[in-house]
Design a protein around this motif. Structure first.
Motif, PDB file in Angstrom:
ATOM      1  N   LYS A 125     -55.555  75.261   1.463  1.00 34.96           N
ATOM      2  CA  LYS A 125     -54.331  76.226   2.268  1.00 34.96           C
ATOM      3  C   LYS A 125     -55.195  76.757   3.439  1.00 34.96           C
ATOM      4  O   LYS A 125     -54.534  77.126   4.415  1.00 34.96           O
ATOM      5  CB  LYS A 125     -53.740  76.693   1.243  1.00 34.96           C
ATOM      6  CG  LYS A 125     -52.978  76.076   0.195  1.00 34.96           C
ATOM      7  CD  LYS A 125     -52.097  77.061  -0.850  1.00 34.96           C
ATOM      8  CE  LYS A 125     -51.342  76.313  -1.915  1.00 34.96           C
ATOM      9  NZ  LYS A 125     -50.678  76.971  -2.701  1.00 34.96           N
ATOM     10  N   VAL A 126     -56.213  77.546   2.768  1.00 40.97           N
ATOM     11  CA  VAL A 126     -56.788  78.325   4.135  1.00 40.97           C
ATOM     12  C   VAL A 126     -57.358  77.683   5.180  1.00 40.97           C
ATOM     13  O   VAL A 126     -57.437  78.059   6.351  1.00 40.97           O
ATOM     14  CB  VAL A 126     -58.558  78.844   3.375  1.00 40.97           C
ATOM     15  CG1 VAL A 126     -59.072  79.617   4.516  1.00 40.97           C
ATOM     16  CG2 VAL A 126     -57.801  79.888   2.158  1.00 40.97           C
ATOM     17  N   ASN A 166     -71.007  82.847   6.737  1.00 39.61           N
ATOM     18  CA  ASN A 166     -70.882  82.463   8.123  1.00 39.61           C
ATOM     19  C   ASN A 166     -69.383  82.790   8.212  1.00 39.61           C
ATOM     20  O   ASN A 166     -68.455  82.455   7.647  1.00 39.61           O
ATOM     21  CB  ASN A 166     -71.169  80.950   7.887  1.00 39.61           C
ATOM     22  CG  ASN A 166     -70.847  80.256   9.330  1.00 39.61           C
ATOM     23  OD1 ASN A 166     -70.287  81.045  10.258  1.00 39.61           O
ATOM     24  ND2 ASN A 166     -71.249  79.186   9.804  1.00 39.61           N
ATOM     25  N   ASN A 167     -69.213  83.712   9.173  1.00 43.12           N
ATOM     26  CA  ASN A 167     -67.990  84.155   9.783  1.00 43.12           C
ATOM     27  C   ASN A 167     -67.145  83.160  10.320  1.00 43.12           C
ATOM     28  O   ASN A 167     -65.904  83.433  10.719  1.00 43.12           O
ATOM     29  CB  ASN A 167     -67.917  85.526  10.335  1.00 43.12           C
ATOM     30  CG  ASN A 167     -69.245  85.309  11.577  1.00 43.12           C
ATOM     31  OD1 ASN A 167     -69.104  84.390  12.081  1.00 43.12           O
ATOM     32  ND2 ASN A 167     -69.508  86.471  11.996  1.00 43.12           N
ATOM     33  N   ALA A 168     -67.715  81.767  10.560  1.00 41.23           N
ATOM     34  CA  ALA A 168     -66.904  80.915  11.195  1.00 41.23           C
ATOM     35  C   ALA A 168     -66.377  79.964  10.076  1.00 41.23           C
ATOM     36  O   ALA A 168     -65.466  78.864  10.283  1.00 41.23           O
ATOM     37  CB  ALA A 168     -67.720  79.968  12.210  1.00 41.23           C
ATOM     38  N   GLU A 169     -66.471  79.931   8.899  1.00 45.80           N
ATOM     39  CA  GLU A 169     -66.185  79.237   7.833  1.00 45.80           C
ATOM     40  C   GLU A 169     -64.965  79.854   7.036  1.00 45.80           C
ATOM     41  O   GLU A 169     -65.099  80.812   6.460  1.00 45.80           O
ATOM     42  CB  GLU A 169     -67.223  78.979   6.606  1.00 45.80           C
ATOM     43  CG  GLU A 169     -68.226  78.080   7.265  1.00 45.80           C
ATOM     44  CD  GLU A 169     -69.232  77.528   6.147  1.00 45.80           C
ATOM     45  OE1 GLU A 169     -68.755  77.312   4.929  1.00 45.80           O
ATOM     46  OE2 GLU A 169     -70.282  76.967   6.188  1.00 45.80           O
ATOM     47  N   PRO A 170     -63.893  79.392   7.318  1.00 42.48           N
ATOM     48  CA  PRO A 170     -62.501  79.763   6.689  1.00 42.48           C
ATOM     49  C   PRO A 170     -62.602  79.990   5.351  1.00 42.48           C
ATOM     50  O   PRO A 170     -62.089  81.132   4.603  1.00 42.48           O
ATOM     51  CB  PRO A 170     -61.660  78.740   7.087  1.00 42.48           C
ATOM     52  CG  PRO A 170     -61.950  78.064   8.454  1.00 42.48           C
ATOM     53  CD  PRO A 170     -63.465  77.921   8.047  1.00 42.48           C
ATOM     54  N   SER A 172     -65.284  80.521   3.191  1.00 39.37           N
ATOM     55  CA  SER A 172     -66.322  81.634   3.186  1.00 39.37           C
ATOM     56  C   SER A 172     -65.477  82.847   3.405  1.00 39.37           C
ATOM     57  O   SER A 172     -65.650  83.984   2.528  1.00 39.37           O
ATOM     58  CB  SER A 172     -67.513  81.600   4.053  1.00 39.37           C
ATOM     59  OG  SER A 172     -68.170  80.619   3.741  1.00 39.37           O
ATOM     60  N   LEU A 173     -64.690  83.102   4.342  1.00 37.95           N
ATOM     61  CA  LEU A 173     -63.988  84.521   4.835  1.00 37.95           C
ATOM     62  C   LEU A 173     -63.105  84.747   3.377  1.00 37.95           C
ATOM     63  O   LEU A 173     -62.945  85.943   2.996  1.00 37.95           O
ATOM     64  CB  LEU A 173     -63.182  84.244   6.061  1.00 37.95           C
ATOM     65  CG  LEU A 173     -63.974  84.042   7.178  1.00 37.95           C
ATOM     66  CD1 LEU A 173     -63.160  83.730   8.381  1.00 37.95           C
ATOM     67  CD2 LEU A 173     -64.725  85.304   7.473  1.00 37.95           C
TER      68      LEU A 173
END
Length: 322
Positions: A125-126, A166-170, A172-173
């Motif tokens: 869903k993310v 990694n702040n570009a991986e949904p 991971s966020l």
């Protein structure tokens, strides 16, 4: 030409013809009935284990009547999209097995008909993938509260924990938000250390070691690909490194409390079997969550940090990595 020579030539021609027919029939007989396209985001132990567990289990379930076309995007979203398109265009592919978020995203964009089974995705869903009629799979969302409890048990003096991701991986966020919540609830100060590419990792890890008492790495593909480096830097600074997937412990991380990713792959294979053989609707299967409470501890790292396994973990299932 006498009759004897004619008979010999006839026998030779017949034998060659029979051999060619036999060879063609054998080729048809050994051709697999099902071909599964595997799209893997990158190479690191957790994803590799997810792939191998899937292949072994599905081969058993289909009595070896299956073959695999395997592609690895090597961490590149552009490669993932190109390879997903290739699998979509290949009429022989019965289903696609997408390993990790970028692979699932790429497959979902190009494929609306063939079943897509995913694994090592925290929450589809993310990624904006919800209620897709042809998609189902296995989540690797761990019990984050128990993961943070493990930090408090093995490194009880840690007051600040750096989160390397990694702040570009949904996905991971999403994990980072959970980690921050659980750390705060446990009275530990969270410190976010975001990166955008693998080359950022050495400097980011050193900064995390200087500013925090311990480190934690979520199930992040970019960090996972450099886990041995991260673990070596953390050990140089004498800082315990915790991971949200158990394979990282084999690469030097102190400890993890999560999944055996071979089991994740096996479960994904069972879903693929249900979809392909039993014609179950992927949408009805949705996202499956496995039980996870397996603790792995690296014995060498534990000793080098001067730490001990506390009595509070005596009743837990612990795998010691020598």
């Amino acid at each position: 030409m006498n009759i004897k020579k004619i008979l010999i030539i006839g026998i030779c021609v017949t034998s060659i013809a029979a051999y060619l027919v036999f060879k063609q029939l054998k080729k048809r007989a050994t051709k697999s009935k099902y071909t599964i396209g595997i799209l893997q985001t990158a190479s690191h132990p957790a994803l590799d284990a997810t792939r191998e567990g899937f292949i072994k289990e599905l081969t058993t379930l289909l009595n070896s009547d299956v073959s695999f076309t395997i592609y690895n995007a090597e961490g590149s979203p552009a490669n993932a999209h190109m390879l997903a398109q290739r699998l979509h265009n290949d009429a022989s592919i019965a289903a696609i097995y997408a390993i990790a978020s970028p692979a699932l995203q790429a497959a979902a964009i190009v494929e609306n008909d063939k079943p897509i089974i995913f694994a090592t995705v925290t929450d589809p869903k993310v990624l904006g993938i919800e209620n897709a009629h042809n998609i189902c799979g296995v989540s690797d969302m761990i019990n984050m509260r128990k993961e943070i409890e493990l930090i408090a048990q093995l490194a009880p003096t840690a007051k600040t924990v750096a989160i390397l991701f990694n702040n570009a991986e949904p996905n991971s966020l999403a994990q980072v938000q959970q980690i921050k919540h659980e750390l705060t609830s446990a009275g530990i100060i969270p410190l976010e250390v975001g990166i955008s590419q693998e080359s950022d990792i050495p400097a980011a890890t050193e900064m995390a070691c200087r500013k925090a008492d311990a480190l934690i790495a979520p199930a992040d593909n970019t960090v996972a690909c450099a886990m041995e480096l991260v673990a070596s830097i953390a050990l140089k600074y004498k800082k315990p490194l915790f991971a949200c997937y158990n394979q990282a412990v084999n690469q030097g991380a102190l400890a993890a409390r999560g999944f055996d990713y071979n089991k994740v792959g096996e479960k994904a294979a069972q879903l693929a079997h249900d979809v392909i053989i039993k014609n179950e609707n992927p949408e009805h299967i949705g996202t499956v969550q496995l039980e996870n409470d397996i603790i792995s501890i690296n014995k060498k790292t534990l000793h080098m940090l001067g730490l001990q396994i506390p009595e509070s973990l005596s009743k837990s299932t612990i795998t010691i990595i020598e």
